[in-house]
Design a protein around this motif. Structure first.
Motif, PDB file in Angstrom:
ATOM      1  N   MET A   1       3.671  35.061 -10.812  1.00  7.59           N
ATOM      2  CA  MET A   1       4.723  35.186 -11.786  1.00  7.59           C
ATOM      3  C   MET A   1       5.780  36.135 -11.239  1.00  7.59           C
ATOM      4  SD  MET A   1       4.733  36.683 -15.703  1.00  7.59           S
ATOM      5  CE  MET A   1       3.296  35.806 -16.165  1.00  7.59           C
ATOM      6  N   SER A   2       7.034  35.762 -11.390  1.00  7.85           N
ATOM      7  CA  SER A   2       8.117  36.620 -10.916  1.00  7.85           C
ATOM      8  C   SER A   2       8.526  37.601 -12.005  1.00  7.85           C
ATOM      9  CB  SER A   2       9.313  35.766 -10.498  1.00  7.85           C
ATOM     10  OG  SER A   2       9.836  35.082 -11.613  1.00  7.85           O
ATOM     11  N   ARG A   3       8.828  38.807 -11.581  1.00  7.70           N
ATOM     12  CA  ARG A   3       9.328  39.841 -12.484  1.00  7.70           C
ATOM     13  C   ARG A   3      10.674  40.306 -11.977  1.00  7.70           C
ATOM     14  NH1 ARG A   3       5.820  44.788 -13.318  1.00  7.70           N
ATOM     15  NH2 ARG A   3       6.368  45.023 -11.168  1.00  7.70           N
ATOM     16  N   GLU A   4      11.623  40.443 -12.889  1.00  7.64           N
ATOM     17  CA  GLU A   4      12.947  40.929 -12.520  1.00  7.64           C
ATOM     18  C   GLU A   4      13.224  42.208 -13.302  1.00  7.64           C
ATOM     19  OE1 GLU A   4      17.651  39.679 -12.801  1.00  7.64           O
ATOM     20  OE2 GLU A   4      16.122  38.229 -13.394  1.00  7.64           O
ATOM     21  N   ILE A   5      13.596  43.255 -12.576  1.00  3.21           N
ATOM     22  CA  ILE A   5      13.944  44.520 -13.199  1.00  3.21           C
ATOM     23  C   ILE A   5      15.373  44.418 -13.725  1.00  3.21           C
ATOM     24  CG2 ILE A   5      14.270  46.991 -12.813  1.00  3.21           C
ATOM     25  CD1 ILE A   5      11.314  45.902 -12.633  1.00  3.21           C
ATOM     26  N   ILE A   6      15.569  44.814 -14.969  1.00  4.84           N
ATOM     27  CA  ILE A   6      16.890  44.807 -15.601  1.00  4.84           C
ATOM     28  C   ILE A   6      17.355  46.257 -15.672  1.00  4.84           C
ATOM     29  CG2 ILE A   6      18.189  44.208 -17.670  1.00  4.84           C
ATOM     30  CD1 ILE A   6      16.923  41.781 -16.200  1.00  4.84           C
ATOM     31  N   SER A   7      18.508  46.539 -15.060  1.00  3.43           N
ATOM     32  CA  SER A   7      19.067  47.886 -15.097  1.00  3.43           C
ATOM     33  C   SER A   7      20.571  47.799 -14.862  1.00  3.43           C
ATOM     34  CB  SER A   7      18.412  48.785 -14.046  1.00  3.43           C
ATOM     35  OG  SER A   7      18.687  48.292 -12.746  1.00  3.43           O
ATOM     36  N   SER A   8      21.242  48.897 -15.099  1.00  2.00           N
ATOM     37  CA  SER A   8      22.682  48.981 -14.862  1.00  2.00           C
ATOM     38  C   SER A   8      23.022  50.443 -14.611  1.00  2.00           C
ATOM     39  CB  SER A   8      23.459  48.465 -16.081  1.00  2.00           C
ATOM     40  OG  SER A   8      23.318  49.359 -17.174  1.00  2.00           O
ATOM     41  N   GLU A   9      24.292  50.698 -14.363  1.00  2.00           N
ATOM     42  CA  GLU A   9      24.715  52.083 -14.173  1.00  2.00           C
ATOM     43  C   GLU A   9      24.455  52.901 -15.438  1.00  2.00           C
ATOM     44  OE1 GLU A   9      28.879  54.338 -13.334  1.00  2.00           O
ATOM     45  OE2 GLU A   9      28.435  52.580 -12.086  1.00  2.00           O
ATOM     46  N   LYS A  10      24.723  52.311 -16.602  1.00  2.00           N
ATOM     47  CA  LYS A  10      24.510  53.004 -17.883  1.00  2.00           C
ATOM     48  C   LYS A  10      23.022  53.126 -18.210  1.00  2.00           C
ATOM     49  CE  LYS A  10      25.943  52.977 -22.715  1.00  2.00           C
ATOM     50  NZ  LYS A  10      26.745  52.308 -23.737  1.00  2.00           N
ATOM     51  N   TYR A  11      22.224  52.134 -17.793  1.00  2.00           N
ATOM     52  CA  TYR A  11      20.780  52.110 -18.047  1.00  2.00           C
ATOM     53  C   TYR A  11      20.057  51.954 -16.703  1.00  2.00           C
ATOM     54  CZ  TYR A  11      22.448  51.309 -22.758  1.00  2.00           C
ATOM     55  OH  TYR A  11      23.093  51.437 -23.959  1.00  2.00           O
ATOM     56  N   PRO A  12      19.985  53.051 -15.932  1.00  2.00           N
ATOM     57  CA  PRO A  12      19.399  52.958 -14.584  1.00  2.00           C
ATOM     58  C   PRO A  12      17.873  52.953 -14.595  1.00  2.00           C
ATOM     59  CG  PRO A  12      20.066  55.204 -15.036  1.00  2.00           C
ATOM     60  CD  PRO A  12      20.492  54.378 -16.230  1.00  2.00           C
ATOM     61  N   GLU A  13      17.312  52.471 -13.497  1.00  2.00           N
ATOM     62  CA  GLU A  13      15.872  52.597 -13.288  1.00  2.00           C
ATOM     63  C   GLU A  13      15.544  54.070 -13.155  1.00  2.00           C
ATOM     64  OE1 GLU A  13      13.719  49.932 -10.546  1.00  2.00           O
ATOM     65  OE2 GLU A  13      15.729  49.170 -10.088  1.00  2.00           O
ATOM     66  N   LYS A  14      14.353  54.432 -13.590  1.00  2.00           N
ATOM     67  CA  LYS A  14      13.873  55.803 -13.459  1.00  2.00           C
ATOM     68  C   LYS A  14      12.637  55.766 -12.575  1.00  2.00           C
ATOM     69  CE  LYS A  14      15.731  56.980 -17.928  1.00  2.00           C
ATOM     70  NZ  LYS A  14      15.469  57.230 -19.335  1.00  2.00           N
ATOM     71  N   PRO A  15      12.212  56.904 -12.073  1.00  2.00           N
ATOM     72  CA  PRO A  15      11.026  56.899 -11.205  1.00  2.00           C
ATOM     73  C   PRO A  15       9.776  56.359 -11.891  1.00  2.00           C
ATOM     74  CG  PRO A  15      12.157  59.010 -11.089  1.00  2.00           C
ATOM     75  CD  PRO A  15      12.819  58.225 -12.178  1.00  2.00           C
ATOM     76  N   HIS A  16       9.722  56.436 -13.219  1.00  3.10           N
ATOM     77  CA  HIS A  16       8.506  56.060 -13.943  1.00  3.10           C
ATOM     78  C   HIS A  16       8.632  54.787 -14.761  1.00  3.10           C
ATOM     79  CE1 HIS A  16      10.678  57.839 -17.313  1.00  3.10           C
ATOM     80  NE2 HIS A  16      10.877  58.878 -16.528  1.00  3.10           N
TER      81      HIS A  16
ATOM     82  N   SER B   1      11.469  51.112 -15.910  1.00  8.09           N
ATOM     83  CA  SER B   1      12.733  50.366 -15.874  1.00  8.09           C
ATOM     84  C   SER B   1      13.216  50.179 -17.303  1.00  8.09           C
ATOM     85  CB  SER B   1      12.517  48.995 -15.237  1.00  8.09           C
ATOM     86  OG  SER B   1      12.035  49.140 -13.926  1.00  8.09           O
ATOM     87  N   PRO B   2      14.526  50.021 -17.514  1.00  6.03           N
ATOM     88  CA  PRO B   2      15.032  49.761 -18.862  1.00  6.03           C
ATOM     89  C   PRO B   2      14.435  48.498 -19.472  1.00  6.03           C
ATOM     90  CG  PRO B   2      16.832  50.360 -17.412  1.00  6.03           C
ATOM     91  CD  PRO B   2      15.620  50.168 -16.547  1.00  6.03           C
ATOM     92  N   ALA B   3      14.217  47.491 -18.617  1.00  6.86           N
ATOM     93  CA  ALA B   3      13.605  46.241 -19.083  1.00  6.86           C
ATOM     94  C   ALA B   3      13.049  45.484 -17.890  1.00  6.86           C
ATOM     95  CB  ALA B   3      14.617  45.378 -19.822  1.00  6.86           C
TER      96      ALA B   3
END
Length: 119
Positions: free
Chosen positions: A1-16, A18-20
């Motif tokens: 199954m593929s997973r795609e991380i959803i993030s943006s400048e306003k909602y960035p990935e964090k070390p722990h 992802s926004p979605a």
């Protein structure tokens, strides 16, 4: 199954986390915090942030299947519901609401809302 991380400048990935994360047919949104000045404003703040993250993923508030709500104080439940109901379209999705001992975002955080939506 593929997973795609959803993030943006306003909602960035964090070390722990992802926004979605989007998987085929679904998007899982991390909790968004509302600080207020009161529970109605905090609820709208958290839902507005979720709306932004959902739109980044190709979903909408209308496609949410399930919300999980964490309140700093369960005494805010009635007022939170007023803001929640006014913000969302019918039919309302499934939902869980609990009181949490401590929320992320510091002592001013009064609500956190996460959701799962169809895409």
């Amino acid at each position: 199954m593929s997973r795609e991380i959803i993030s943006s400048e306003k909602y960035p990935e964090k070390p722990h986390n992802s926004p979605a994360v989007r998987v085929p047919g679904l998007v899982f949104c991390s909790g968004q915090v509302g600080k207020g000045p009161d529970i109605k404003a905090g609820t709208v703040e958290a839902l507005s942030a979720l709306k932004d993250v959902l739109e980044l993923s190709g979903a909408t508030l209308e496609s949410v299947c399930k919300y999980n709500i964490f309140l700093k104080n369960m005494d805010d439940f009635v007022e939170m519901n007023k803001a929640f109901v006014a913000f969302l379209p019918d039919p309302k999705p499934a939902r869980t609401c609990i009181q949490a001992g401590r929320l992320p975002g510091g002592p001013d955080s009064i609500i956190e809302i996460e959701c799962i939506a169809q895409v």
